[in-house]
Design an enzyme around this catalytic site. Sequence first.
Site, PDB file in Angstrom:
ATOM      1  N   ARG A  27     -37.563   5.564 -10.995  1.00  0.00           N
ATOM      2  CA  ARG A  27     -36.468   6.344 -11.619  1.00  0.00           C
ATOM      3  C   ARG A  27     -36.297   7.691 -10.938  1.00  0.00           C
ATOM      4  O   ARG A  27     -35.385   8.439 -11.254  1.00  0.00           O
ATOM      5  CB  ARG A  27     -36.725   6.556 -13.115  1.00  0.00           C
ATOM      6  CG  ARG A  27     -36.731   5.309 -13.961  1.00  0.00           C
ATOM      7  CD  ARG A  27     -36.989   5.631 -15.421  1.00  0.00           C
ATOM      8  NE  ARG A  27     -35.928   6.441 -15.978  1.00  0.00           N
ATOM      9  CZ  ARG A  27     -34.780   5.934 -16.457  1.00  0.00           C
ATOM     10  NH1 ARG A  27     -34.592   4.635 -16.413  1.00  0.00           N
ATOM     11  NH2 ARG A  27     -33.830   6.696 -16.949  1.00  0.00           N
ATOM     12  N   TRP A  74     -35.785  13.127 -10.987  1.00  0.00           N
ATOM     13  CA  TRP A  74     -34.711  12.813 -10.047  1.00  0.00           C
ATOM     14  C   TRP A  74     -33.742  13.987 -10.205  1.00  0.00           C
ATOM     15  O   TRP A  74     -33.037  14.073 -11.211  1.00  0.00           O
ATOM     16  CB  TRP A  74     -34.045  11.497 -10.429  1.00  0.00           C
ATOM     17  CG  TRP A  74     -32.750  11.251  -9.719  1.00  0.00           C
ATOM     18  CD1 TRP A  74     -31.500  11.495 -10.196  1.00  0.00           C
ATOM     19  CD2 TRP A  74     -32.563  10.766  -8.392  1.00  0.00           C
ATOM     20  NE1 TRP A  74     -30.549  11.177  -9.259  1.00  0.00           N
ATOM     21  CE2 TRP A  74     -31.176  10.726  -8.133  1.00  0.00           C
ATOM     22  CE3 TRP A  74     -33.425  10.341  -7.396  1.00  0.00           C
ATOM     23  CZ2 TRP A  74     -30.645  10.281  -6.926  1.00  0.00           C
ATOM     24  CZ3 TRP A  74     -32.886   9.892  -6.195  1.00  0.00           C
ATOM     25  CH2 TRP A  74     -31.528   9.871  -5.970  1.00  0.00           C
ATOM     26  N   ASN A  98     -34.761  13.853 -19.872  1.00  0.00           N
ATOM     27  CA  ASN A  98     -33.974  13.004 -18.972  1.00  0.00           C
ATOM     28  C   ASN A  98     -32.532  13.060 -19.475  1.00  0.00           C
ATOM     29  O   ASN A  98     -32.274  12.834 -20.656  1.00  0.00           O
ATOM     30  CB  ASN A  98     -34.474  11.561 -18.989  1.00  0.00           C
ATOM     31  CG  ASN A  98     -33.580  10.662 -18.137  1.00  0.00           C
ATOM     32  OD1 ASN A  98     -33.003  11.127 -17.144  1.00  0.00           O
ATOM     33  ND2 ASN A  98     -33.427   9.413 -18.533  1.00  0.00           N
ATOM     34  N   GLY A  99     -31.601  13.409 -18.573  1.00  0.00           N
ATOM     35  CA  GLY A  99     -30.188  13.493 -18.961  1.00  0.00           C
ATOM     36  C   GLY A  99     -29.561  14.734 -18.346  1.00  0.00           C
ATOM     37  O   GLY A  99     -30.117  15.344 -17.437  1.00  0.00           O
ATOM     38  N   GLU A 482     -13.626  -2.185   0.561  1.00  0.00           N
ATOM     39  CA  GLU A 482     -14.939  -2.114  -0.095  1.00  0.00           C
ATOM     40  C   GLU A 482     -15.343  -3.480  -0.641  1.00  0.00           C
ATOM     41  O   GLU A 482     -16.498  -3.898  -0.521  1.00  0.00           O
ATOM     42  CB  GLU A 482     -14.919  -1.066  -1.200  1.00  0.00           C
ATOM     43  CG  GLU A 482     -16.173  -0.993  -2.058  1.00  0.00           C
ATOM     44  CD  GLU A 482     -17.443  -0.703  -1.274  1.00  0.00           C
ATOM     45  OE1 GLU A 482     -17.368  -0.311  -0.089  1.00  0.00           O
ATOM     46  OE2 GLU A 482     -18.545  -0.887  -1.844  1.00  0.00           O
ATOM     47  N   GLU A 489     -22.137  -7.858   2.921  1.00  0.00           N
ATOM     48  CA  GLU A 489     -23.500  -7.310   3.038  1.00  0.00           C
ATOM     49  C   GLU A 489     -24.493  -7.983   2.098  1.00  0.00           C
ATOM     50  O   GLU A 489     -25.700  -7.907   2.341  1.00  0.00           O
ATOM     51  CB  GLU A 489     -23.510  -5.798   2.852  1.00  0.00           C
ATOM     52  CG  GLU A 489     -23.098  -5.283   1.499  1.00  0.00           C
ATOM     53  CD  GLU A 489     -23.175  -3.755   1.442  1.00  0.00           C
ATOM     54  OE1 GLU A 489     -23.977  -3.145   2.164  1.00  0.00           O
ATOM     55  OE2 GLU A 489     -22.422  -3.180   0.664  1.00  0.00           O
ATOM     56  N   HIS A 505       1.379  -9.333  10.504  1.00  0.00           N
ATOM     57  CA  HIS A 505       1.169  -8.833  11.882  1.00  0.00           C
ATOM     58  C   HIS A 505      -0.065  -9.458  12.514  1.00  0.00           C
ATOM     59  O   HIS A 505      -0.752  -8.811  13.309  1.00  0.00           O
ATOM     60  CB  HIS A 505       1.073  -7.309  11.864  1.00  0.00           C
ATOM     61  CG  HIS A 505       2.292  -6.648  11.320  1.00  0.00           C
ATOM     62  ND1 HIS A 505       3.485  -6.543  12.011  1.00  0.00           N
ATOM     63  CD2 HIS A 505       2.533  -6.112  10.102  1.00  0.00           C
ATOM     64  CE1 HIS A 505       4.394  -5.951  11.265  1.00  0.00           C
ATOM     65  NE2 HIS A 505       3.843  -5.678  10.097  1.00  0.00           N
TER      66      HIS A 505
HETATM   67  C1  AGP Z   1     -22.823   0.290   1.235  1.00  0.00           C
HETATM   68  O1  AGP Z   1     -23.064  -0.746   0.306  1.00  0.00           O
HETATM   69  C2  AGP Z   1     -23.926   0.455   2.248  1.00  0.00           C
HETATM   70  N1  AGP Z   1     -25.160   0.648   1.584  1.00  0.00           N
HETATM   71  C3  AGP Z   1     -23.590   1.446   3.343  1.00  0.00           C
HETATM   72  O2  AGP Z   1     -22.310   1.150   3.874  1.00  0.00           O
HETATM   73  C4  AGP Z   1     -23.577   2.930   2.931  1.00  0.00           C
HETATM   74  O3  AGP Z   1     -22.450   3.195   2.141  1.00  0.00           O
HETATM   75  C5  AGP Z   1     -23.506   3.774   4.222  1.00  0.00           C
HETATM   76  O4  AGP Z   1     -24.649   3.513   4.979  1.00  0.00           O
HETATM   77  C6  AGP Z   1     -23.397   5.267   3.931  1.00  0.00           C
HETATM   78  O5  AGP Z   1     -24.538   5.678   3.227  1.00  0.00           O
HETATM   79  P1  AGP Z   1     -24.494   7.125   2.521  1.00  0.00           P
HETATM   80  O6  AGP Z   1     -23.428   7.076   1.487  1.00  0.00           O
HETATM   81  O7  AGP Z   1     -25.863   7.316   1.942  1.00  0.00           O
HETATM   82  O8  AGP Z   1     -24.173   8.148   3.579  1.00  0.00           O
END
Ligand code: AGP
Length: 609
Positions: A27, A74, A98-99, A482, A489, A505
């Site tokens: 955490r 954190w 925490n919060g 995204e 990924e 295109h």
């Molecule tokens: C996204 O799912 C990836 N983990 C990767 O594209 C990430 O966003 C990128 O490496 C940038 O990382 P950051 O936001 O910690 O700079």
Amino acid sequence: MCGIVGYMGSQEASQVIMNGLKMLEYRGYDSAGICTMDLGDVEIRRSSGKLVNLERLLNEQPLHGTIGIGHTRWATHGKPSVANAHPHKGGAVVVVHNGIIENYLALKEELTSRGHTFLSETDSEVVSHLIDENLKTATSLEEAVRRALKDLQGAYALCILSQMDDKTLIAAKSGSPMVVGIKGDEYFVASDMPAIISNTREMVIMEDGEMAVFRNGGVKFSTLGGEEIIKTPRYIDWSPLMAEKNGYPNFMLKEIHEQPRSIKNVIAGRLHVDEGDVFFEGLELDDSALRAFERLCLVACGTSWHAALAGKYMIEEYCRIPVDVEIASEFRYRDPMVSKKTLVIPISQSGETADTLAALREAKSRGAHIVSICNVVDSSIARESDGVIYTHAGLEIGVASTKAFTTQLVALYMLAIRLGRANGIIDLGKGQEMIAALGRLPALVEKTLELDPQIEEVACEYLTCWDAIYLGRGISYPIALEGALKLKEISYIHADGYPAGEMKHGPIALIDREMPVFILAPNDKHLVKVRSNMEEVITRGGRVVAFCSEGDLETGKRAEFALQIPWGGEALSTVLFAVALQLLAYNFAILKGKDVDQPRNLAKSVTVE
Ligand code: AGP
């Protein structure tokens, strides 16, 4: 998010608490501390860095006593350091928290005027002083706590001790998680079950607005108002590993479902409703300084770059300021054209991405003003910026970014309000309307998460595909990018995101029965055009899954699937569509048996070029 642990019983509290903190290290671990009560005295040990440093300190300077509280941090407010580590002591009172206390600055000012001396930069320290101040007039620690909590705004899970009462431990919860473990006359309090489960499986889940007073081997549960309540312990048969994920099978799904909370956190304490404006504690630029910039340059990598691209659409639409969006690894080698008239905004969850850090330095060397948007407090990018807007998403463990991304979108939306109010493009009414939309967002994310069963059906249908296309127009285009990245990924299925208008295109040559086309069709100004793009795909035999806005039963009629995404307004609907696409990628990956938390070849933070 931090980890808190409290203990009252017959064992040495420091050992029980240290074992509990070790199970909460996921955490957050930038500093830690423990306080125990022994013979009427409170003793505190704190260290920065990982828990092992605190353990080493305790070996050298042990703590005694059978009542205690502990914390692993954190950082959200105040850099990682011993001074900012919990427990915090104010007068006779010691707390771990925490919060986020939204109104901590006002409370700190008031308490300072009453003679309280603050030793940290944190919001949490305010709680100890506030309870101590109330102890002056209250008849008990319990009463002082109740009075103090009434003045707190924001989220908290607290464990509280006081030198004035060495027989009492108090726990209180509102907005941050807390469980209580019971084993005979021993009591365990923690943020999450992993800290407790090795001691007992009899647990009470605390609800918002509840308090527990542990005293002389017993416990009394009540509302913050003092009304006693009966809490029946449940037997928890989770494995410790399952408990660490709060019952979720992996961190990615846990973090997808944490998004209503993380969005509340990025908003917390920053909305000035009466002024229809936003306040960022880390943005020391007044209206005239903001107006002096000729353009903005958002620079990032990966998912953060997608957030930057969405931010461009928001800021240009609402503020009419030109915004460039740069991929950091390109920007840094292009002898970039920035000057002191450019506001450069690096966006990075980790704050350690090498390319983004290098881009920041390039821009800074050319005189640009740097305000970064980061999740990790005091990270390299945060430290080298002139100002920082933290996203307060909490620790994101899954390599695929989810809650960090949506909190970046919200932070950029809030920045658009600030910039638009500064340059007068957004008036009071519009500002208040945009702020109201923010307030509705967490509940709409909850509603979007309920679409998971339908989204799982989509993943089942197209599970054998090797390629996919995501289409969106306007501000949905970055979300299409995204969505494609998420699928790539974690499921290893190739996917591309395109502006829907780009299909004709070239990409339309790809259309066939094997490749699903995921089309984002929110009920915005682009809807008619997106419907045409959908037809282009369908008439060529393509298979379309339409992500529509709730209530739009027309758009998806010819699609194979039509999902109804709640409407959050043109800009904030990006958050809701993003959540749906996170769930889509997640379901594909799980059905394909992939490791969603640690996908092959990837790292959570790319600190090399
Ligand atoms: C996204 O799912 C990836 N983990 C990767 O594209 C990430 O966003 C990128 O490496 C940038 O990382 P950051 O936001 O910690 O700079």
